[in-house]
Motif scaffolding. Structure first.
Motif, short mmCIF file in Angstrom:
data_model
loop_
_atom_site.label_atom_id
_atom_site.label_comp_id
_atom_site.label_asym_id
_atom_site.label_seq_id
_atom_site.Cartn_x
_atom_site.Cartn_y
_atom_site.Cartn_z
N UNK A 184 0.84 -1.20 0.00
CA UNK A 184 0.00 0.00 0.00
C UNK A 184 0.88 1.24 0.00
N UNK A 185 0.46 2.24 -0.78
CA UNK A 185 1.18 3.51 -0.87
C UNK A 185 0.30 4.63 -0.36
N UNK A 186 0.83 5.47 0.53
CA UNK A 186 0.08 6.62 0.97
C UNK A 186 0.31 7.80 0.02
N UNK A 187 -0.28 8.94 0.34
CA UNK A 187 -0.21 10.08 -0.57
C UNK A 187 1.11 10.83 -0.50
N UNK A 188 2.00 10.40 0.36
CA UNK A 188 3.33 10.99 0.42
C UNK A 188 4.36 10.11 -0.27
N UNK A 189 3.89 9.04 -0.90
CA UNK A 189 4.78 8.16 -1.64
C UNK A 189 5.45 7.09 -0.81
N UNK A 190 4.99 6.87 0.41
CA UNK A 190 5.56 5.85 1.28
C UNK A 190 4.85 4.51 1.06
N UNK A 191 5.64 3.46 0.86
CA UNK A 191 5.09 2.12 0.66
C UNK A 191 5.21 1.30 1.94
N UNK A 192 4.25 0.43 2.15
CA UNK A 192 4.30 -0.47 3.30
C UNK A 192 3.65 -1.80 2.95
N UNK A 193 4.14 -2.86 3.58
CA UNK A 193 3.52 -4.16 3.46
C UNK A 193 2.46 -4.30 4.54
N UNK A 194 1.28 -4.77 4.15
CA UNK A 194 0.20 -5.00 5.10
C UNK A 194 -0.09 -6.49 5.13
N UNK A 195 -0.06 -7.07 6.32
CA UNK A 195 -0.33 -8.50 6.48
C UNK A 195 -1.72 -8.68 7.08
N UNK A 196 -2.50 -9.53 6.44
CA UNK A 196 -3.88 -9.76 6.87
C UNK A 196 -3.96 -10.17 8.33
#
Length: 285
Positions: free
Chosen positions: A230-242
């Motif tokens: 997932x990418x936020x509006x500042x361009x930061x990416x993160x992995x999200x685990x269910x």
């Protein structure tokens, strides 16, 4: 309360197989909203459907959820072809409203350029020796069957989920070497194309790291890992685990908490069929 992301990437759902976590990915997509959803290959497992796979109602519900995201949230959806859904080659490229089906794309965001593709094009076994790939698929299917049996007994004993295939991948030296080489080759290709990063799937191993100055992201899968990018509006990416999401505090009707909007202006997406040297179509936001 729902979180609004700029872009979410999911891959390797393998709809049509017993191992597919279709219910979980639908629940995940109900929790978050996004402007752009990239389905990065192996969403439908055509290989298994030709053999022993079967299409269930829960698999259809995944696409119902996608349609609701398009209609209700105006989400732009990009379905990129993977090796297990290579039947899409017959219709590529195709665009219908906010749904685009294509082989790969270039994603521009916050001054950076990312190559986005499933990743099988860099797998010589998958692309050149299809029969070996099918044999590997049979072996992986067996591991998933055995994994369900193992975790059934673990649940009865009150133990947590255990990924047998991930354990095997981590123990077999050839598998570890293959994954490392795969990641290195993708990073090298992205660098050669003047990209800041690469976003892929294919090997069912979620990852976010820097390789020789290139941002390498793998969204994982929805067979075992159950992860997304997932990418936020500042361009930061993160992995999200269910398994790390708290679903107790949200319903599908909750209001949205938007991420901070950037001042960047967005331009339209244009699509052309990519040629053999991976001149990918632009995708700008």
């Amino acid at each position: 309360m729902k979180t609004q992301f700029k872009t979410i990437v999911v891959s390797d759902i393998h709809l049509g197989t017993k191992g597919s976590k279709a219910k979980e990915v639908v629940r995940f997509l109900k929790k978050y909203r996004c402007e752009n959803l990239i389905l990065n290959g192996d969403i439908i497992d055509g290989w298994q459907l030709k053999k022993s796979g079967s299409w269930k109602r829960k698999h259809t519900r995944f696409f119902n959820r996608i349609l609701k995201m398009i209609d209700n949230d105006h989400t732009k959806v990009y379905y990129l072809r993977g090796n297990h859904d290579d039947f899409l080659d017959q219709i590529l490229p195709l665009q219908i409203g906010n749904l685009s089906i294509q082989k790969d794309l270039i994603y521009h965001s916050n001054g950076k350029k990312y190559m986005v593709l499933h990743g099988d094009v860099f797998d010589s076994i998958t692309t050149n020796l299809r029969w070996i790939a099918y044999m590997g698929d049979i072996g992986y299917t067996f591991l998933l069957w055995l994994n369900r049996l193992v975790n059934y007994h673990r649940r009865k004993r009150g133990l947590s989920y255990f990924s047998l295939s991930q354990y095997v991948k981590g123990k077999v030296k050839s598998a570890v070497s293959y994954i490392d080489k795969y990641e290195q080759e993708l990073a090298m290709m992205a660098k050669a194309k003047g990209c800041d990063g690469i976003i892929c799937g294919h090997i069912h191993k979620a990852e976010a790291r820097i390789i020789d100055g290139i941002e390498y992201y793998n969204s994982g899968d929805w067979v075992e890992t159950m992860s997304a990018l997932a990418e936020d509006y500042e361009g930061n990416w993160q992995l999200i685990y269910y398994n790390e999401i708290d679903f107790g505090k949200v319903t599908t009707d909750d209001k949205i908490i938007p991420m901070p909007q950037s001042d960047e202006s967005y331009s339209a997406v244009s699509f052309t069929k990519p040629n053999d040297d991976l001149e990918l179509p632009p995708f700008r936001f």
